[in-house]
Design an enzyme around this catalytic site. Sequence first.
Site, mmCIF file in Angstrom:
data_model
loop_
_atom_site.group_PDB
_atom_site.id
_atom_site.type_symbol
_atom_site.label_atom_id
_atom_site.label_comp_id
_atom_site.label_asym_id
_atom_site.label_seq_id
_atom_site.Cartn_x
_atom_site.Cartn_y
_atom_site.Cartn_z
ATOM 1 N N CYS A 175 -11.373 -11.941 -13.636
ATOM 2 C CA CYS A 175 -11.233 -11.596 -12.221
ATOM 3 C C CYS A 175 -12.208 -12.484 -11.442
ATOM 4 C CB CYS A 175 -11.496 -10.113 -11.987
ATOM 5 S SG CYS A 175 -13.184 -9.601 -12.399
ATOM 6 N N THR A 176 -12.483 -12.144 -10.197
ATOM 7 C CA THR A 176 -13.296 -13.025 -9.349
ATOM 8 C C THR A 176 -14.742 -13.139 -9.838
ATOM 9 O OG1 THR A 176 -11.966 -12.178 -7.542
ATOM 10 C CG2 THR A 176 -13.860 -13.551 -6.946
#
Length: 321
Positions: free
Chosen positions: A178-179
């Site tokens: 994810c980020t």
Amino acid sequence: MENKNYLILLYYCYAEIEDPDAYREEHHLFCVENNIRGRIIISTEGLNGTVSGLREDCSKYMDYVKSDPRFAKTEFKVDHYHKHAFSKINVRFKEEIVHANLKNINPNIRTGVHLAPLEFKELKDREDVVLLDVRSNYEHELGRFKNALTLDIENFRDFSGKVKELEHLKNRKIVTYCTGGIKCEKASAYLLEQGFKNVYQLHGGIIKYGLEAGGEDFEGKCYVFDNRVAIDVNKVNPQVVSLCHICGTKSDRMVNCANQTCNLHVPICEDCGWKLEGACSEACRTNPEKRPYDGTGYYQKNSNGYNPYKGLNRKSLNQKV
Ligand SMILES: [Zn+2]
Ligand SMILES: [Zn+2]
């Protein structure tokens, strides 16, 4: 060349907070007094933030967070910038530090194996590995790892509902990303709970992978939750993968539709931006609520009357006087 005197910090820490209200108050006050801006979420399960500030203020802030034994293990992803990446400070209490509807899952008890950026780089192209992007549509549409599996979700809280579609991968090696890593803590833990056997996660997310491993094979831009909107992370083999909402040519110019009642957040190429005066359609172009287009597609929210002390108790303010 602009002077990059500011830092942008991205971090999270899963740790029990028994007194989230009191801690929220104290944390907010620290930010106001040290000119830290951004978005911070505090919950009984930990804290999650993305903030900006002058270099020296950010370093004080990192010391402040880590000096608390509960958050000593916090890792900060640090980026350089020439100004604040936020116009306000918001420190909020929420049920979860990332809305996942997975309150019962505690990543401190069990979660996927953490992979450092270089370990991830080594593993990601192996035959038996499935790279799973756990972010939402608007994020992976703008950029994602080559060959990653993406999910059709509008919000991370829909992730758990999609896992039944992954049944056929139960015996494969799953690597989530994810980020900044926070969503993977819960996503990978949930996969383990659902009987997936080999679950890994990219520690520190796309951001840390960009900072420490050059970002190779991340195609497109990485969506971020500050005024920059989207950033380049790949210094090795960058590409554009997203398409202009109007004409379908490759474009990674994320804009908001100039019609403020629409405000659609999509890529629109430079040419189409000028042609439609920043609107996402002809209807939006002629809408009376359309804002003037300056070529950026970014519209500063009205911050008249903004008060950084808002949300703080009068009591703690008086103690400081
Ligand atoms: Zn276009
Ligand atoms: Zn529109």
